[in-house]
Design a protein around this motif. Structure first.
Motif, PDB file in Angstrom:
ATOM      1  N   GLY A 281      -2.456 -69.261  36.186  1.00  0.00           N
ATOM      2  CA  GLY A 281      -2.698 -70.637  36.242  1.00  0.00           C
ATOM      3  C   GLY A 281      -1.611 -71.178  37.519  1.00  0.00           C
ATOM      4  N   SER A 282      -2.333 -71.808  38.365  1.00  0.00           N
ATOM      5  CA  SER A 282      -1.544 -72.333  39.483  1.00  0.00           C
ATOM      6  C   SER A 282      -0.874 -73.695  38.783  1.00  0.00           C
ATOM      7  N   GLU A 283       0.353 -74.075  39.360  1.00  0.00           N
ATOM      8  CA  GLU A 283       1.033 -74.964  38.909  1.00  0.00           C
ATOM      9  C   GLU A 283       2.135 -75.349  40.165  1.00  0.00           C
ATOM     10  N   ASN A 284       2.287 -76.810  40.178  1.00  0.00           N
ATOM     11  CA  ASN A 284       3.541 -77.224  41.010  1.00  0.00           C
ATOM     12  C   ASN A 284       4.779 -76.815  40.227  1.00  0.00           C
ATOM     13  N   ILE A 285       5.741 -76.167  41.345  1.00  0.00           N
ATOM     14  CA  ILE A 285       7.057 -75.853  40.876  1.00  0.00           C
ATOM     15  C   ILE A 285       7.900 -76.989  40.242  1.00  0.00           C
ATOM     16  N   ASP A 286       7.692 -78.158  40.815  1.00  0.00           N
ATOM     17  CA  ASP A 286       8.835 -79.251  40.147  1.00  0.00           C
ATOM     18  C   ASP A 286       7.942 -79.681  38.741  1.00  0.00           C
ATOM     19  N   LYS A 296      11.382 -69.865  41.029  1.00  0.00           N
ATOM     20  CA  LYS A 296      10.548 -70.712  42.001  1.00  0.00           C
ATOM     21  C   LYS A 296       9.562 -69.650  42.823  1.00  0.00           C
ATOM     22  N   MET A 297      10.042 -68.444  43.055  1.00  0.00           N
ATOM     23  CA  MET A 297       9.574 -67.316  43.856  1.00  0.00           C
ATOM     24  C   MET A 297       8.397 -66.897  43.077  1.00  0.00           C
ATOM     25  N   GLN A 298       8.814 -66.660  41.657  1.00  0.00           N
ATOM     26  CA  GLN A 298       7.503 -66.337  40.797  1.00  0.00           C
ATOM     27  C   GLN A 298       6.386 -67.001  40.722  1.00  0.00           C
ATOM     28  N   THR A 299       6.661 -68.513  40.720  1.00  0.00           N
ATOM     29  CA  THR A 299       5.497 -69.523  40.818  1.00  0.00           C
ATOM     30  C   THR A 299       4.974 -69.454  42.163  1.00  0.00           C
ATOM     31  N   ALA A 300       5.521 -69.570  43.354  1.00  0.00           N
ATOM     32  CA  ALA A 300       5.062 -69.167  44.503  1.00  0.00           C
ATOM     33  C   ALA A 300       4.289 -68.026  44.632  1.00  0.00           C
ATOM     34  N   LYS A 301       4.475 -66.932  44.373  1.00  0.00           N
ATOM     35  CA  LYS A 301       3.656 -65.620  44.234  1.00  0.00           C
ATOM     36  C   LYS A 301       2.390 -65.952  43.503  1.00  0.00           C
ATOM     37  N   ILE A 302       2.515 -66.405  42.332  1.00  0.00           N
ATOM     38  CA  ILE A 302       1.275 -66.690  41.767  1.00  0.00           C
ATOM     39  C   ILE A 302       0.164 -67.727  42.414  1.00  0.00           C
ATOM     40  N   ASN A 303       0.635 -68.802  42.953  1.00  0.00           N
ATOM     41  CA  ASN A 303       0.075 -69.723  43.916  1.00  0.00           C
ATOM     42  C   ASN A 303      -0.603 -69.041  44.997  1.00  0.00           C
ATOM     43  N   GLN A 304       0.231 -68.127  45.607  1.00  0.00           N
ATOM     44  CA  GLN A 304      -0.196 -67.315  46.576  1.00  0.00           C
ATOM     45  C   GLN A 304      -1.567 -66.545  46.468  1.00  0.00           C
ATOM     46  N   ASN A 306      -3.772 -67.215  44.128  1.00  0.00           N
ATOM     47  CA  ASN A 306      -4.664 -68.345  43.941  1.00  0.00           C
ATOM     48  C   ASN A 306      -5.076 -68.755  45.022  1.00  0.00           C
ATOM     49  N   ILE A 307      -4.409 -69.174  46.280  1.00  0.00           N
ATOM     50  CA  ILE A 307      -4.804 -69.810  47.309  1.00  0.00           C
ATOM     51  C   ILE A 307      -5.608 -68.766  48.168  1.00  0.00           C
ATOM     52  N   ALA A 308      -5.071 -67.270  48.153  1.00  0.00           N
ATOM     53  CA  ALA A 308      -5.825 -66.251  48.862  1.00  0.00           C
ATOM     54  C   ALA A 308      -7.300 -66.297  48.483  1.00  0.00           C
ATOM     55  N   LEU A 309      -7.686 -66.271  47.354  1.00  0.00           N
ATOM     56  CA  LEU A 309      -8.887 -66.313  46.707  1.00  0.00           C
ATOM     57  C   LEU A 309      -9.641 -67.556  47.115  1.00  0.00           C
ATOM     58  N   PRO A 324     -10.380 -63.103  54.855  1.00  0.00           N
ATOM     59  CA  PRO A 324      -8.890 -62.688  54.537  1.00  0.00           C
ATOM     60  C   PRO A 324      -8.822 -62.076  53.332  1.00  0.00           C
ATOM     61  N   PHE A 325      -9.530 -60.960  53.201  1.00  0.00           N
ATOM     62  CA  PHE A 325      -9.310 -60.234  51.879  1.00  0.00           C
ATOM     63  C   PHE A 325      -7.829 -59.553  51.559  1.00  0.00           C
ATOM     64  N   ARG A 326      -7.351 -59.315  52.724  1.00  0.00           N
ATOM     65  CA  ARG A 326      -5.857 -58.588  52.786  1.00  0.00           C
ATOM     66  C   ARG A 326      -4.863 -59.680  52.669  1.00  0.00           C
ATOM     67  N   ASP A 327      -4.928 -60.754  52.428  1.00  0.00           N
ATOM     68  CA  ASP A 327      -4.233 -61.855  52.114  1.00  0.00           C
ATOM     69  C   ASP A 327      -3.034 -61.699  51.018  1.00  0.00           C
ATOM     70  N   SER A 328      -3.895 -61.040  49.976  1.00  0.00           N
ATOM     71  CA  SER A 328      -3.067 -60.780  48.687  1.00  0.00           C
ATOM     72  C   SER A 328      -3.843 -59.497  48.023  1.00  0.00           C
ATOM     73  N   LYS A 329      -2.844 -58.987  47.001  1.00  0.00           N
ATOM     74  CA  LYS A 329      -3.217 -57.726  46.389  1.00  0.00           C
ATOM     75  C   LYS A 329      -4.568 -58.163  45.584  1.00  0.00           C
ATOM     76  N   LEU A 330      -4.525 -59.248  44.792  1.00  0.00           N
ATOM     77  CA  LEU A 330      -5.837 -59.795  44.051  1.00  0.00           C
ATOM     78  C   LEU A 330      -7.076 -59.763  44.775  1.00  0.00           C
ATOM     79  N   THR A 331      -7.111 -60.417  45.868  1.00  0.00           N
ATOM     80  CA  THR A 331      -8.246 -60.426  46.905  1.00  0.00           C
ATOM     81  C   THR A 331      -8.655 -59.074  47.476  1.00  0.00           C
ATOM     82  N   MET A 332      -7.710 -58.196  47.502  1.00  0.00           N
ATOM     83  CA  MET A 332      -8.145 -56.892  48.190  1.00  0.00           C
ATOM     84  C   MET A 332      -8.933 -56.054  46.889  1.00  0.00           C
ATOM     85  N   LEU A 333      -8.234 -56.168  45.709  1.00  0.00           N
ATOM     86  CA  LEU A 333      -9.021 -55.610  44.532  1.00  0.00           C
ATOM     87  C   LEU A 333     -10.547 -56.454  44.142  1.00  0.00           C
TER      88      LEU A 333
END
Length: 420
Positions: A281-286, A296-304, A306-309, A324-333
């Motif tokens: 789930g995407s969420e705001n860090i604050d 914070k890096m963990q949450t940023a990677k999750i959002n990355q 989601n945003i890539a998809l 831009p499929f190659r923007d993240s491992k998720l979209t590549m798969l």
């Protein structure tokens, strides 16, 4: 104010985007012909937190829902501060009115039957943290989710389909933009292709160490998989694996999934494939109350991811020449899910009726409305040149899988004879 265009506005936007539509994905923006819409969008609205599925016993403390569901015409009306927004989807379901059993029969079962006949389908859960994605995908002891019902739908109750139907199951976790194998390795992989049949002796999914994997093109290199024809046995092993997924308590959700989970079920005998994707789930860090650099890096990677998809969906819907499929491992798969002409995608948008979550709900529904705009063109003539070679490769892999499965059954028969 509705973000989903009407049929007339779709047609006008179509003519404006047509000159941009010639690109390698072969998606074009035109009036949607029957059977050419690869993405279907379903809204799944959870009950109020703590309501127990029925809205709660303390009615005075239950907020007024910010969503109005019209199941007749599959629309959702969102009550915002400045007015209303209407969303038209392919289906709408409320967890308060429909349990997982009814939801599966209504929206999922027909797609699983298609996979049994050789179809390719990707079912992905999308929405903010705490909106019910993992519950819909995995369920609980009393209500099995999509994963376990799909296994039962493909294999039957006790493997009554026999040797004719079996599945190969791979379970992957995408965490901090790295891919991990959630199945225990049995040492069966060699030469860059991990081929696991069954489980190793004494193997236990909860004790095995996770293995980091690499992406080779659009595929995962060296991923282990289990093979079987009994839904009950495979379900028990997936339940063990499910507990290994990384979760963490945040202010948004007591058990927030901190990774994307992908379960791939192949049916080698017919070439069917089912990809089940439970996105973090995407969420705001604050808002999540994350403190410290690592959290914070963990949450940023999750959002990355989601945003890539989201960018991929927008690029295809807009008819962009580059996706831009190659923007993240998720979209590549997930690239094959969007590119393959034979593949269908079912996007389940999970949302909360809580007025406090109104902004997240609107963003989720607007994303789904964009996905509904994707149109896939008919097959191009250029693909015919490569069909023979690709068919031969697919047939070879199916035969190899069947040989391995038959060998496994023969070994089990010999073992039972020795025990007798």
């Amino acid at each position: 104010m509705a973000p989903t265009p009407s049929s007339s506005s779709k047609l006008s936007q179509t003519h404006m985007r047509t000159p941009q539509s010639k690109h390698r994905l072969n998606f074009i923006a035109k009036e949607n012909p029957p059977g050419e819409h690869p993405v279907e969008v379903i809204g799944r609205i959870r009950n109020f937190p703590g309501g127990g599925g029925g809205g709660g016993n303390q009615k005075d403390e239950t907020p007024v829902s910010s969503l109005h569901i019209n199941p007749v015409n599959n629309t959702l009306r969102v009550r915002a501060d400045v007015g209303y927004k209407d969303f038209s989807l392919d289906g709408v379901s409320s967890s308060e009115e429909e349990g997982l059993d009814a939801f599966y029969k209504k929206f999922i079962e027909s797609r699983i039957n298609g996979v049994k006949m050789g179809a390719k389908c990707t079912i992905m859960m999308y929405g903010p943290t705490g909106s019910g994605k993992s519950h819909t995908m995995f369920g609980c002891s009393k209500q099995p989710g999509i994963v376990y019902r799909s296994l039962k739908g493909i294999l039957g109750d006790h493997g009554e389909d026999g040797v004719g139907t079996f599945v190969q199951v791979t379970v992957l976790e995408i965490y901090n933009e790295e891919i991990y194998d959630l199945l225990p390795s049995n040492g069966g992989g060699g030469g860059g292709f991990g081929f696991g049949i069954g489980w190793p002796k004494g193997g236990n999914g909860s004790k095995a160490s996770t293995v980091k994997l690499e992406v080779m093109g659009k595929k995962v290199k060296n991923a282990t998989f289990i093979t079987g024809n009994e839904a009950g046995k495979i379900s028990k092993e997936i339940q063990k694996v499910e507990k290994r997924r990384i979760v963490k308590s945040t202010l948004c959700n007591e058990r927030s999934s901190r990774s994307h989970c992908m379960i791939i079920l192949d049916v080698p005998t017919v070439g069917g494939r089912l990809m089940l994707v439970d996105m973090a789930g995407s969420e705001n860090i604050d808002q999540a109350g994350q403190v410290g650099f690592e959290a914070k890096m963990q949450t940023a990677k999750i959002n990355q991811g989601n945003i890539a998809l989201k960018r991929v969906v927008e690029s295809i819907a807009n008819g962009d020449s580059h996706v831009p499929f190659r923007d993240s491992k998720l979209t590549m798969l997930l690239q094959d899910s969007f590119e393959d002409d034979q593949s269908k995608i079912l996007m389940i948008l999970c949302a909360s009726p809580d007025p406090k979550e109104i902004h997240k709900t609107v963003c989720t529904l607007e994303y789904g409305a964009k996905a509904k705009c994707i149109i896939r063109s008919s097959n191009t003539l250029n693909k015919d040149k490569n069909e023979d070679s690709s068919s031969a490769v697919i047939l070879g892999s199916r035969l190899a899988a069947m040989d391995q499965f038959i060998h496994k059954l023969q070994m089990e028969i010999k073992l039972r004879e020795k025990e007798k």
